[in-house]
Scaffold this motif. Structure first.
Motif, short mmCIF file in Angstrom:
data_model
loop_
_atom_site.label_atom_id
_atom_site.label_comp_id
_atom_site.label_asym_id
_atom_site.label_seq_id
_atom_site.Cartn_x
_atom_site.Cartn_y
_atom_site.Cartn_z
N TYR A 66 32.54 49.58 38.80
CA TYR A 66 33.08 49.01 40.03
C TYR A 66 31.99 48.60 41.02
CZ TYR A 66 36.47 48.18 43.74
OH TYR A 66 37.24 47.60 44.72
N ILE A 69 30.90 45.24 39.93
CA ILE A 69 31.92 44.24 40.27
C ILE A 69 31.82 43.87 41.74
CG2 ILE A 69 34.40 43.83 40.53
CD1 ILE A 69 34.81 45.55 38.00
N LEU A 73 31.06 40.33 43.67
CA LEU A 73 31.95 39.76 44.68
C LEU A 73 31.23 39.54 45.99
CD1 LEU A 73 35.16 41.90 44.00
CD2 LEU A 73 34.80 39.51 43.38
N MET A 87 36.67 38.79 50.38
CA MET A 87 36.54 38.48 48.96
C MET A 87 37.07 39.64 48.11
SD MET A 87 35.60 36.31 46.64
CE MET A 87 34.42 35.12 47.32
N VAL A 88 36.78 40.88 48.52
CA VAL A 88 37.29 42.03 47.79
C VAL A 88 38.82 42.08 47.86
CG1 VAL A 88 37.28 44.56 47.63
CG2 VAL A 88 35.17 43.33 48.17
N PHE A 91 40.16 39.55 45.41
CA PHE A 91 39.99 40.09 44.06
C PHE A 91 41.04 41.16 43.76
CE2 PHE A 91 38.30 43.64 41.55
CZ PHE A 91 38.09 43.01 40.35
N THR A 92 41.29 42.04 44.72
CA THR A 92 42.27 43.12 44.53
C THR A 92 43.65 42.55 44.23
OG1 THR A 92 41.05 44.62 45.99
CG2 THR A 92 43.38 45.09 45.64
N LEU A 94 44.48 39.50 43.19
CA LEU A 94 44.52 38.72 41.95
C LEU A 94 44.41 39.62 40.72
CD1 LEU A 94 42.35 35.61 42.87
CD2 LEU A 94 44.84 35.88 42.96
N CYS A 95 43.63 40.68 40.83
CA CYS A 95 43.47 41.59 39.71
C CYS A 95 44.79 42.30 39.40
CB CYS A 95 42.38 42.61 40.03
SG CYS A 95 41.72 43.47 38.60
N ARG A 136 40.90 49.73 47.97
CA ARG A 136 39.89 48.90 47.30
C ARG A 136 39.04 49.80 46.40
NH1 ARG A 136 38.39 45.68 52.89
NH2 ARG A 136 40.33 44.52 53.02
N PRO A 141 40.66 47.34 39.05
CA PRO A 141 40.19 46.73 37.79
C PRO A 141 40.46 47.63 36.58
CG PRO A 141 38.32 47.49 39.09
CD PRO A 141 39.53 47.61 39.97
#
Length: 434
Positions: A66, A69, A73, A87-88, A91-92, A94-95, A136, A141
């Motif tokens: 992580y 990752i 990001l 951005m995180v 990502f969260t 969308l993941c 987060r 992931p």
């Protein structure tokens, strides 16, 4: 198109949860794993200070997945001129949305397109999964990779016994998951058990087709099948080992220590034993039996000497012998709290109430799948094996529903199966009645 629509729905739901979740469902503002362990490593990597934490030393509290990752990001955010935390957040969302699509794909393989769509919608709106969005943390992931691993494995199992290439991929994906969250360290075990069960199913099918073969011939074939399964499990374990070995070798070279993915095992266990005694996370209160509270205090009083899992196991063995009732009570409390507990003790009654219909549907779907036999029964066995593994790991550390959520997601397809079957039966009853 179905997958794209489900992805959009998942992104919307998770984005709303991330944006509008109340403070009581978010990590403590001044102390949480993201601020204490993940973010500092990613920031230091980008700043050229190497893989180090807040104290400037190599950070071994968590495996590197992580933080790496996050470093990617953060770097992407800097290049694009946008905020790193934003951005995180993207990502969260969308993941988790991608994880919902993977649930659809897994369910479609096993139970068909209709059940797959219902399963994905159930997962996307399941409060236990939605609750992960404001955190987060590495569960996000980890969940997506766990479901991708499941899809690769299940898609191979429906064709018979998975090939060695597919099991290599499964092992590598489990390795990636373990590098994201150390709780996946023994995830090869439930996958291996499911592979063994599937091989026996295939063997029985072969015996039915070739019923005229003599017993000796059948015995030889069974022995060959068993050796093949052992070989496939070995391939999976080797791929897993190869995937995590760069991290293990790097740690050994840089520090001289050997770690099982991270060095947080003892501290995670101690943290899990401190129910109602940890001011960092707990904002409420949970009444505990006097014997359980005394047991927790004894463990905390000895925590400086409990520096390895071997020492912890020995100490808890002595506690079980001397105080069996409190130890068993604590295990029961932690087992139950795995399905509704939170870091802060907030909203636990509400979560428990919400869980009841979901768990009822999951159990009903598992029963339906078991009674159906064949691949549906195998899928039930596989899901139970993984969920039980996740449950045991959650009991051993901080027993909260956020840790249990990734595993429970594999029961959602069965909840969808139960719902679709109930709808079909109601329609048949209505048609017959009219």
């Amino acid at each position: 198109m179905v997958g794209l629509g489900l992805f959009a729905l998942g992104g919307l739901v998770m984005g709303c949860a991330l944006a509008f979740a109340p403070a009581s469902l978010r990590p403590a503002g001044g102390y949480n794993d993201y601020l204490s362990f993940f973010k500092p490593v990613a920031t230091n990597l980008l700043a050229g200070r190497g893989y180090t934490g807040l104290n400037g030393h190599i950070e071994l509290h968590d495996p590197p997945g992580y933080p790496l990752i996050l470093a990617f990001l953060y770097g992407a955010a800097d290049l694009l001129g946008v905020g790193r935390e934003g951005m995180v957040s993207v990502f969260t969302a969308l993941c988790l949305a991608a994880a919902g699509v993977l649930i659809y794909r897994v369910t479609r393989v096993m139970f068909g397109r209709t059940v797959g769509i219902v399963a994905s919608v159930l997962w996307i709106t399941y409060p236990v999964e939605v609750e992960m969005a404001p955190y987060r943390f590495s569960e996000v992931p980890y969940t997506a990779v766990l479901y991708l691993t499941t899809l690769v494995f299940v898609d191979g199992a429906v064709r018979g016994v998975p090939t060695w290439r597919r099991m290599t991929m499964v092992g590598a994906l489990i390795g990636i998951d373990a590098l994201i969250r150390p709780q996946a360290i023994l995830l090869v075990i439930p996958f291996g058990l499911a592979l063994w069960f599937r091989s026996h199913q295939v063997e029985r099918q072969d015996d039915t087709v070739a019923a005229s073969r003599v017993a000796a011939g059948r015995t030889r074939r069974a022995g060959g099948r068993q050796r093949a399964v052992v070989g496939l499990c070995a391939v999976m374990v080797v791929a897993y080992g190869v995937t995590i070995s760069p991290w293990e070798i790097w740690v050994k070279v840089r520090t001289g220590d050997t770690v099982a993915l991270s060095n947080s095992g003892p501290s995670a266990f101690i943290n899990g034993m401190a129910i109602d005694l940890d001011p960092h996370d707990e904002r409420g209160h949970v009444p505990l039996p006097a014997g359980v509270l005394a047991l927790e205090k004894r463990v905390l009083a000895h925590q400086r000497s409990l520096t390895s899992m071997t020492k912890i196991a020995s100490y808890m063995g002595h506690q079980l012998a001397a105080y069996p009732a409190p130890v068993l009570e604590l295990l029961a409390i932690k087992a139950a709290r795995s399905f509704y507990g939170t870091n802060s003790f907030s909203h636990e009654t509400l979560i428990a109430v919400i869980q009841i219909p979901y768990l009822a549907l999951m159990i009903a779907g598992l029963v339906l799948a078991w009674r159906s036999g064949g691949m549906r029964r195998w899928m039930a066995v596989f899901a139970i094996a993984v969920v039980v593994y996740v449950w045991l790991v959650t009991i051993s550390v901080l027993s909260i529903v956020r840790y249990m959520g990734p595993g429970l997601g594999l029961f959602v397809p069965f909840a969808a199966l139960a719902l679709v079957e109930l709808w079909r039966r109601l329609r048949r009853a209505t048609t017959t009645g009219s």
